[in-house]
Design an enzyme around this catalytic site. Structure first.
Site, PDB file in Angstrom:
ATOM      1  N   ASP A 305       0.856  -1.174   0.000  1.00  0.00           N
ATOM      2  CA  ASP A 305       0.000   0.000   0.000  1.00  0.00           C
ATOM      3  C   ASP A 305       0.902   1.238   0.000  1.00  0.00           C
ATOM      4  O   ASP A 305       2.052   1.179   0.435  1.00  0.00           O
ATOM      5  CB  ASP A 305      -0.885  -0.013   1.239  1.00  0.00           C
ATOM      6  N   THR A 307       0.102   4.478   1.445  1.00  0.00           N
ATOM      7  CA  THR A 307       0.049   5.140   2.742  1.00  0.00           C
ATOM      8  C   THR A 307       0.480   4.176   3.833  1.00  0.00           C
ATOM      9  O   THR A 307      -0.062   3.085   3.963  1.00  0.00           O
ATOM     10  CB  THR A 307      -1.372   5.648   3.025  1.00  0.00           C
TER      11      THR A 307
END
Length: 792
Positions: A305, A307
């Protein structure tokens, strides 16, 4: 009984201290067994009372009875190795338990009107527990208050869609909050809770239930079955050659059977895994399931991912760009109101709330942020309905404001739209028509270690795919700044096909994916696995849970949601993406080195079986005393294997462990055994050679060929491996030639007959050449059979 039928406590105050003490005294606590490893007693029993220790122990007892004690050296080696195994596992146990305490989910419990974080074991029956996005539900309960509360029960039911919960609804331990917030009261705790029995069974200590472990056990089981007929054959043969000398016949049997049992292979496997866990623990990496070590070695694709992985979790409000004639000050008022309306804001809203002071507005209803919706909002009594979320979700495709958001996001910034909706935000049909009021621009700090981590994976032929819920262009900008190959062509996940085959094509070919829903993340992991990839998934948010659960290896950030930590096999407690290369490297080191030493141990097993059968069938005295094979085994297998098992190794592990090991071990063992028999039969025809000199020639041949196998297995050579081989040769030379007591006399070796020693040397040289040829042929065949890595 640790259950209650209905809520009985004030939702705002929770239990009093007196009520908590009463429940603790009554045993109404959440006493679910921890995820700790085996107890000290279990560790000792597991390392001492093994099938192989029993076999070797019986053989050792025979030598203790008939003597001499020198022939029982193998028994002392077993005792030492067992002690090492116990020590390493106890050390790993302490590390695991310490780290597990750090990484456990900590529910927020209301008592006496205040809220405090407690460990799951401190929760008692009737406690009021607050719920927020990402919170793991640790006990069964009934909902007392709900604010857009959605609970994901996929880990219990397999159903991926979150369930909307209202006051009075039941929630189950093992589920987690997907969106919204609220509170529930514990109605079942401890072993009475729904998921407790499953959790207790799942968290039991397992040494390693894997292809590696099952392969070794399969080999050892076959060897165990061979021991009884081999023992009978050797005893019969020895009586034929040494007459009724029972002690001599038993010594020959023990000498033949001991090297057939590769007990050190199981021990070194345990040590390698234990050391792997300890090394990762020192890097603040919690290995929640030991089989994950093997999975790490096979990883060829990492799905990350953006973030929390490539960028840090914290954000800062950069600016507010008002749209359509609206004033920035008015937009900031709305943002401040939205910040206080959400009781458990996500990272984006928390950064906005910090920068925008809240006005005194009356909240009518709220809609918490959801990864599926990609927006949140609130309706205010006199100020209308407001939403904050992804511009490309809330605005039509041809919108000028959406195009502007795309342009700003191309620089790697996170861009949210503040808009006024035409309907209340909790309307099932959504916010209706959205009027664009302002673009909210947030800055994310790229993790300083991210670029080096991506470079490492590129060098190791591990593909990295960035899968994010953010705008694809924005994600691509961050990935490109870190030098990720293929980041220039981002893919909007909303355009991905649903058909499994087509999805697999797109995901396999792409590198950066934006606007990915939680369900899509899970599908993308499955698509990669369908193409034969071994997938590691990293994440920190609730939206990553399903994908983490389905990935071959789930890696969660320590500061991420409790739900992600619960389903992941590995937790990076310091949130450092730079730890991941060490995690993968540790897995490769462990598995690659176990395969190396397995070649040595199984070579010994093969030549031991061949010697037992050949000598028994030919009907000649067994050429070795037990101490001879202890000497050869220690210098060519036992001591070198210990160092090789802990050495650096970056080669990616592959399936087919048993076949690959036997391809080298079988021919090498046959060559060593056959060469030893040939030498022994030749020197037995020399009337000038004593029986000790004949045995010495056979010992020389077997040792040198076994050393040749060690040289093959130890490649590629570095200085310490060369020292290891030279030290082995020096130790053998001392045993063979030294006049000291701990030399020839102790080992019963005599190199005084030049003719027999030349025979042994010549046969050994031929055997070493054959081992090299066999290794060359096998290596070439394996190279042709192994496909090139996808990234090459």
């Amino acid at each position: 009984m640790s259950t209650i039928e209905s809520p009985t406590t004030d939702v705002t105050t929770g239990l009093t201290a007196a009520e908590v003490a009463e429940r603790v005294a009554a045993g109404q606590t959440n006493d679910v067994p921890s995820r700790a490893s085996r107890t000290v007693g279990e560790i000792v029993r597991a390392n001492v009372f093994t099938r192989f220790n029993a076999i070797v122990g019986v053989l050792f007892a025979i030598i203790l009875v008939i003597g001499p004690i020198q022939d029982g050296l193998f028994g002392f080696v077993i005792l030492i190795n067992t002690g090492i195994g116990i020590f390493q596992e106890l050390r790993a146990k302490r590390t695991l338990e310490r780290l597990a305490i750090v990484g456990e989910a900590r529910p927020r419990v209301r008592r006496d009107g205040t809220t405090a974080e407690l460990s799951p074991g401190e929760v008692v029956l009737g406690d009021v527990i607050e719920l927020g996005p990402g919170d793991k539900i640790v006990v069964d309960g009934v909902v007392l208050a709900a604010d857009g509360l959605e609970v994901d029960e996929s880990l219990l039911t397999g159903e991926s869609d979150p369930v909307h919960k209202l006051p009075g609804d039941q929630v189950l331990s093992g589920s987690f909050v997907a969106a919204g917030g609220g509170a529930h009261q514990a109605t079942k705790v401890g072993r009475e809770a729904y998921a407790a029995r499953l959790a207790e069974e799942a968290s039991k200590f397992t040494l390693v239930n894997s292809e590696l472990r099952s392969g070794i056990n399969r080999i050892l089981k076959i060897i165990t079955y061979l021991l009884v007929p081999a023992a009978a054959l050797i005893i019969w043969s020895q009586f034929r050659t040494v007459g009724n000398d029972l002690p001599e016949a038993l010594r020959g049997m023990v000498a033949a059977l001991v090297p057939m049992v590769p007990e050190g292979l199981v021990l070194l496997t345990s040590i390698a895994f234990a050391v792997g866990v300890i090394r990762l623990g020192k890097r603040n990496c919690l290995v929640q399931e030991l089989p994950a070590i093997e999975g790490l070695a096979r990883v060829d694709t990492v799905c990350a991912d953006k973030t929390g992985t490539l960028t840090e979790n914290g954000m800062r409000l950069s600016r507010v760009d008002a749209l359509g004639g609206h004033a920035e000050a008015d937009a900031r008022d709305v943002l401040g109101a939205l910040g206080v309306a959400d009781k458990r804001p996500n990272a984006s809203l928390a950064a906005i709330a910090e920068a925008c002071p809240p006005p005194q507005w009356t909240v009518v209803t709220t809609q918490p942020f959801s990864s599926a919706r990609k927006w949140s909002g609130a309706s205010f009594a006199e100020h209308g309905n407001w939403v904050l979320g992804a511009p490309d979700v809330l605005l039509p495709e041809d919108s000028a404001e959406r195009a502007e958001a795309e342009r700003v996001g191309a620089d790697g910034l996170r861009v949210l739209l503040l808009g006024r909706g035409s309907r209340v935000v909790d309307d099932p049909a959504g916010p209706g028509d959205v009027e664009a009021v302002a673009l909210v621009v947030l800055e994310q700090k790229v993790r300083p270690e991210a670029a080096d981590t991506l470079a490492y994976f590129a060098e190791q032929n591990v593909d990295v795919k960035v899968i994010s819920g953010d705008n694809a262009v924005s994600v691509a900008a961050v990935a490109s700044s870190l030098g990720l190959t293929g980041a220039h062509a981002p893919v909007d996940a909303r355009e991905l096909p649903e058909a499994k085959e087509s999805l697999a094509d797109e995901v396999d070919a792409g590198t950066v994916f934006g606007r990915v829903t939680p369900a899509q993340k899970r599908s993308m992991v499955g698509a990669l696995q369908s193409r034969g990839h071994t997938v590691a998934m990293t994440g920190d948010g609730v939206n990553d849970v399903l994908a983490l659960k389905d990935a071959d290896i789930g890696v969660a950030m320590g500061s991420g949601s409790p739900a992600t930590r619960a389903v992941a096999q590995i937790v990076l407690l310091d949130d450092s993406f730079a730890t991941l290369p060490h995690v993968v490297a540790e897995g490769r080191r462990v598995i690659g080195n176990i395969e190396r030493v397995a070649n040595l141990f199984l070579t010994k097993t093969v030549y031991s079986v061949l010697l037992a059968i050949a000598i028994g069938a030919i009907g000649v005295p067994f050429p070795f005393l037990p101490r001879h094979l202890t000497l050869i085994g220690s210098l060519t297998i036992g001591i070198p294997a210990f160092f090789l098992a802990l050495a650096p190794n970056t080669e990616r592990a592959r399936t087919g462990f048993v076949k690959r090991v036997l391809r080298l071990a079988a021919p090498s063992g046959i060559i060593a055994g056959a060469g030893t028999v040939v030498t022994y039969l030749i020197v037995r025809t020399d009337p000038t050679a004593t029986s000790i000199q004949q045995s010495t020639a056979a010992v020389l041949t077997l040792y040198l060929i076994a050393t040749g196998v060690l040289v093959v297995v130890a490649r590629p050579f570095v200085w310490w491996k060369a020292v290891l081989v030279v030290a082995s040769l020096a130790a053998f030379a001392h045993a063979l030639l030294s006049p000291l007591p701990f030399g020839r006399e102790f080992w019963q070796l005599d190199a005084g007959n030049t003719a027999t020693m030349l025979v042994g040397l010549v046969v050994a040289i031929v055997g070493i050449v054959l081992v090299e040829v066999a290794n060359l042929v096998i290596t070439r065949r394996l190279a042709r059979a192994t496909p090139a890595p996808a990234s090459d």
